[in-house]
Design a protein around this motif. Sequence first.
Motif, PDB file in Angstrom:
ATOM      1  N   GLN A   1      57.209   1.670   4.082  1.00  0.00           N
ATOM      2  CA  GLN A   1      58.142   1.967   2.996  1.00  0.00           C
ATOM      3  C   GLN A   1      59.249   2.886   3.534  1.00  0.00           C
ATOM      4  O   GLN A   1      59.021   4.053   3.862  1.00  0.00           O
ATOM      5  CB  GLN A   1      57.472   2.608   1.766  1.00  0.00           C
TER       6      GLN A   1
ATOM      7  N   ASN B   1      65.382   1.653  -4.239  1.00  0.00           N
ATOM      8  CA  ASN B   1      64.328   0.691  -3.893  1.00  0.00           C
ATOM      9  C   ASN B   1      64.082  -0.306  -5.019  1.00  0.00           C
ATOM     10  O   ASN B   1      63.800  -1.481  -4.776  1.00  0.00           O
ATOM     11  CB  ASN B   1      63.027   1.430  -3.553  1.00  0.00           C
TER      12      ASN B   1
ATOM     13  N   TYR C   1      72.165  -1.704   3.425  1.00  0.00           N
ATOM     14  CA  TYR C   1      72.590  -3.117   3.499  1.00  0.00           C
ATOM     15  C   TYR C   1      74.106  -3.292   3.475  1.00  0.00           C
ATOM     16  O   TYR C   1      74.597  -4.421   3.459  1.00  0.00           O
ATOM     17  CB  TYR C   1      71.961  -3.922   2.349  1.00  0.00           C
TER      18      TYR C   1
ATOM     19  N   PHE D   1      63.671  -5.595  12.617  1.00  0.00           N
ATOM     20  CA  PHE D   1      64.416  -6.786  13.049  1.00  0.00           C
ATOM     21  C   PHE D   1      65.845  -6.685  12.533  1.00  0.00           C
ATOM     22  O   PHE D   1      66.139  -5.960  11.586  1.00  0.00           O
ATOM     23  CB  PHE D   1      63.727  -8.081  12.590  1.00  0.00           C
TER      24      PHE D   1
HETATM   25  N1  LIG Z   1      60.634  -1.046  -0.373  1.00  0.00           N
HETATM   26  C1  LIG Z   1      60.442  -1.513   0.985  1.00  0.00           C
HETATM   27  C2  LIG Z   1      61.013  -2.888   1.119  1.00  0.00           C
HETATM   28  C3  LIG Z   1      60.749  -3.464   2.503  1.00  0.00           C
HETATM   29  C4  LIG Z   1      61.093  -4.928   2.560  1.00  0.00           C
HETATM   30  O1  LIG Z   1      61.213  -5.614   1.526  1.00  0.00           O
HETATM   31  N2  LIG Z   1      61.211  -5.392   3.786  1.00  0.00           N
HETATM   32  C5  LIG Z   1      61.499  -6.789   3.970  1.00  0.00           C
HETATM   33  C6  LIG Z   1      62.344  -6.972   5.208  1.00  0.00           C
HETATM   34  S1  LIG Z   1      63.911  -6.192   4.987  1.00  0.00           S
HETATM   35  C7  LIG Z   1      60.215  -7.512   4.154  1.00  0.00           C
HETATM   36  O2  LIG Z   1      59.506  -7.255   5.096  1.00  0.00           O
HETATM   37  N3  LIG Z   1      59.912  -8.409   3.212  1.00  0.00           N
HETATM   38  C8  LIG Z   1      58.765  -9.225   3.297  1.00  0.00           C
HETATM   39  C9  LIG Z   1      58.512  -9.968   2.011  1.00  0.00           C
HETATM   40  O3  LIG Z   1      59.115  -9.613   0.994  1.00  0.00           O
HETATM   41  O4  LIG Z   1      57.709 -10.876   2.042  1.00  0.00           O
HETATM   42  C10 LIG Z   1      61.073  -0.548   1.970  1.00  0.00           C
HETATM   43  O5  LIG Z   1      62.043   0.109   1.578  1.00  0.00           O
HETATM   44  O6  LIG Z   1      60.577  -0.413   3.095  1.00  0.00           O
END
Ligand SMILES: N[C@@H](CCC(=O)N[C@@H](CS)C(=O)NCC(=O)O)C(=O)O
Length: 213
Positions: A66, A100, A165, A7
């Motif tokens: 991941q 990460n 980001y 997204f």
């Molecule tokens: N370490 C993971 C982090 C992924 C992540 O935190 N994605 C977020 C969207 S950018 C998410 O889906 N978060 C859901 C949550 O924290 O509940 C990666 O690098 O894929």
Amino acid sequence: MYRLHCFSQSGNCFKVAFLLRALEQPYESVFVDFMHGMTRDEAWRSSTNEMGEAPVLEDGSRRLTQSGAILTYLASRHGAYGGQSEDEKLEILRWMLFDNHKFTSYFATYRFAKAFAPSAPDPAVMAWLKGRIDNVFGIVNKHLASSRYIAGPAPTIADFSLSGYLFFPIDESGYDWPSRFPNIAAWTERIKAIQGWASPYDILPGERIPPRW
Ligand SMILES: N[C@@H](CCC(=O)N[C@@H](CS)C(=O)NCC(=O)O)C(=O)O
């Protein structure tokens, strides 16, 4: 064809989309309606990612989550951006773990609270997070004074990971890192020159949302 569950507000998704484009690999985007709770839905977690996170990459019957694992998989599969020697691969892994845990994590959390959270952020929490970001951006800024890219003289998946980001509008985070950390700012300009780079909001699916707080 690859399928990327993603997204538009997600820098973690952008890391993967950008690498797929740099590798000239076509992929289908599958929109994750994160802002309406899709990743918290038990059915989505059962079918797509038990960790409740985007991005998710499907390659045939293989499903990967991941971003660090996905970047590593794609670099290895397509023989680019993954380093050659064991030392190079370890250097990339070292920086992606740092990313990460700290670099992406604190900044993405701060930006989410400032721009997209359903209620106004707690100033004490934001002040604590800002201190963590100041420290970690300072570390990367210092590293980039003597290294053209994160893991050496050429771009690798560590660059895709740490920069994920940094291509969103500054007003989303309100954290003016380009003026405070010039080596990071210069490095992001070098990254934009990698083939396939495009602005996240131009390549990821989903509505753009103006910053809330
Ligand atoms: N370490 C993971 C982090 C992924 C992540 O935190 N994605 C977020 C969207 S950018 C998410 O889906 N978060 C859901 C949550 O924290 O509940 C990666 O690098 O894929």
